[in-house]
Design a protein around this motif. Structure first.
Motif, short mmCIF file in Angstrom:
data_model
loop_
_atom_site.label_atom_id
_atom_site.label_comp_id
_atom_site.label_asym_id
_atom_site.label_seq_id
_atom_site.Cartn_x
_atom_site.Cartn_y
_atom_site.Cartn_z
N SER A 72 56.34 50.46 27.90
CA SER A 72 55.61 48.85 27.34
C SER A 72 54.67 48.31 28.39
N ILE A 73 54.74 48.99 29.59
CA ILE A 73 53.49 48.34 30.69
C ILE A 73 52.14 48.63 30.23
N GLN A 74 52.17 49.98 29.43
CA GLN A 74 50.81 50.58 29.33
C GLN A 74 49.85 49.32 28.82
N PRO A 75 48.52 49.61 29.07
CA PRO A 75 47.55 48.49 28.50
C PRO A 75 47.70 48.24 27.07
N LEU A 76 47.39 46.98 26.64
CA LEU A 76 47.69 46.57 25.39
C LEU A 76 46.77 47.20 24.44
N TYR A 158 42.99 40.56 37.36
CA TYR A 158 41.79 40.31 37.02
C TYR A 158 40.71 41.49 37.68
N THR A 159 41.56 42.65 37.99
CA THR A 159 40.76 43.74 38.35
C THR A 159 40.74 44.93 37.23
N ALA A 160 40.14 46.20 37.52
CA ALA A 160 40.31 47.08 36.51
C ALA A 160 41.63 47.81 36.65
N ILE A 161 42.14 47.75 37.74
CA ILE A 161 43.41 48.59 37.79
C ILE A 161 44.70 47.55 37.35
N GLY A 162 44.42 46.05 37.51
CA GLY A 162 45.33 45.31 36.96
C GLY A 162 45.22 45.29 35.35
N GLN A 163 44.31 45.65 34.82
CA GLN A 163 44.01 45.63 33.46
C GLN A 163 44.63 46.73 32.73
N MET A 164 45.05 47.64 33.48
CA MET A 164 46.13 48.74 33.11
C MET A 164 47.27 48.52 32.95
N SER A 166 50.31 45.74 31.06
CA SER A 166 50.37 45.11 29.92
C SER A 166 50.07 43.64 30.14
N ILE A 167 51.04 43.21 31.01
CA ILE A 167 51.18 41.65 31.23
C ILE A 167 49.94 41.11 31.95
N CYS A 168 48.87 41.98 32.80
CA CYS A 168 47.91 41.44 33.27
C CYS A 168 46.74 41.19 31.95
N ASN A 169 46.86 41.93 30.79
CA ASN A 169 46.18 41.78 29.66
C ASN A 169 46.30 40.22 29.05
N TYR A 170 47.73 39.52 29.43
CA TYR A 170 47.66 38.26 28.73
C TYR A 170 48.21 37.26 29.88
N TRP A 171 47.66 37.76 31.06
CA TRP A 171 48.07 36.60 32.34
C TRP A 171 46.80 35.76 32.42
N ASN A 172 46.97 34.48 32.15
CA ASN A 172 46.28 33.54 31.80
C ASN A 172 46.06 32.57 33.07
N ASP A 173 45.63 32.46 34.08
CA ASP A 173 45.77 31.64 35.39
C ASP A 173 44.80 30.34 35.03
N PRO A 174 45.22 29.46 34.77
CA PRO A 174 44.43 27.91 34.47
C PRO A 174 43.56 27.70 35.68
N TYR A 175 43.89 28.22 36.89
CA TYR A 175 43.27 27.73 38.02
C TYR A 175 42.04 28.62 38.36
N HIS A 176 41.95 30.02 37.57
CA HIS A 176 41.08 30.53 37.86
C HIS A 176 40.34 31.49 36.83
N GLN A 177 39.88 30.30 35.86
CA GLN A 177 39.38 30.68 34.68
C GLN A 177 38.05 31.38 34.65
N ARG A 178 37.32 31.44 35.59
CA ARG A 178 36.11 32.24 35.77
C ARG A 178 36.39 33.62 36.09
N LEU A 179 37.45 33.82 36.77
CA LEU A 179 37.97 35.20 37.06
C LEU A 179 38.52 35.76 35.69
N THR A 185 40.37 41.85 29.64
CA THR A 185 39.66 42.53 28.68
C THR A 185 40.64 42.77 27.55
N TYR A 186 41.37 41.60 27.29
CA TYR A 186 42.35 41.69 25.90
C TYR A 186 42.24 40.09 25.50
N LEU A 187 43.06 39.37 26.17
CA LEU A 187 43.17 38.01 25.71
C LEU A 187 41.88 37.08 25.64
#
Length: 295
Positions: A72-76, A158-164, A166-179, A185-187
């Motif tokens: 379930s941790i595979q990319p979304l 917010y790296t190519a590896i991180g986006q592999m 699942s949780i990084c696909n919807y990790w939404n850091d309000p303090y680093h919105q530019r990144l 690549t998902y949310l």
């Protein structure tokens, strides 16, 4: 069950089995498709299945048996494609449409399904404690990356590896919105935070649903902020902004405001329930789910 507060805004089964190429659908109620959460599988819905079986005898229910446990941790986007292949035959054999219940991370998978399934016939889409607007906290320490402080996780997510992951696909850091906008690549695409060529088609697909039901509560303990399950989220000062004041609602980028104006958007708050208990509390079923399975 004690200390449960139920509040519903705009408010007016099953027998699990392994998915086959075709599914026999029982006449009567629309079939119900269930999508499980992170680090779990179709067995997560055993209690919910009993509730629906009792209240809607004969209803066909399919708890999809894909991307379970560690998978379930595979990319979304990969999971979305797998679930689409599993769910599409069920829809084709259900001329009156289907209902969709998506729990926790399963809600994020279902968001991708609603956007990219051009010919879906989903009637009620029910999101049970899902981080719809994103997640910022509530990490499981099972993996090294989740042991990082949440304020630092953007460096990985917010790296190519991180986006592999699942949780990084919807990790939404309000303090680093530019990144977030450049690296997610998902949310960021589903919310229309980053423009793309498919946004109009995805909005049209999203608006095919008849009811959009969001369920969550302040005692969840995992979804962060808990209001994300109701499509609200942090601003850059760490204050929670109500759904109706967010950019994606005000600009109606993917159809949330249209659904609300159609009276087809439901927010159902249940307090006093921990995250892992949502599928097992009958009051949640009778208070927030059952009504939308009758239609």
């Amino acid at each position: 069950m004690t200390n449960i507060l139920h509040k519903c805004v705009n408010c007016p089964f099953m027998y699990p089995f392994l998915l086959c190429a075709t599914v026999a659908v029982t006449a009567g109620y629309k079939p119900v498709i269930l999508v499980h959460g992170l680090f779990d599988g179709p067995g997560q819905f055993s209690s919910l299945i009993k509730f629906i079986s009792k209240s809607h005898p004969g209803t066909t229910a399919i708890a999809i048996d894909l991307y379970n446990e560690e998978d379930s941790i595979q990319p979304l986007w990969k999971q979305v494609e797998g679930f689409k292949k599993a769910i599409h035959p069920i829809m084709q054999n259900s001329s009156d449409g289907v209902h969709l219940i998506c729990y926790s991370q399963g809600g994020m998978i279902c968001r991708g399904l609603l956007a990219t399934l051009n010919d879906h016939n989903i009637h009620s889409a029910i999101f049970l404690s899902a981080p719809l607007a994103g997640q910022y906290g509530g990490l499981d320490s099972k993996y090294w990356w989740s042991a990082m402080p949440k304020k630092m996780l953007y460096l990985f997510c917010y790296t190519a590896i991180g986006q592999m992951v699942s949780i990084c696909n919807y990790w939404n850091d309000p303090y680093h919105q530019r990144l977030f906008l450049s690296g997610n690549t998902y949310l960021a695409l589903l919310n229309g935070d980053r423009t793309h060529t498919n946004i109009t088609a995805w909005k049209n697909n999203f608006l095919k649903i008849k009811k959009f039901v969001m369920i969550g509560g302040r005692d969840d303990g995992l979804i962060s902020p808990w209001q994300s399950s109701l499509f609200s989220f942090y601003d850059d000062k760490g204050e929670v902004v109500d759904m109706r004041n967010t950019n994606w609602y005000l600009k109606d980028v993917f159809g949330l405001r249209t659904l609300d104006l159609r009276k087809d958007l439901v927010q159902c708050e249940f307090d006093g329930i921990e995250h892992v208990k949502w599928p097992h509390v009958q009051e949640v079923y009778t208070g927030c789910i059952e009504e939308w399975l009758r239609t």
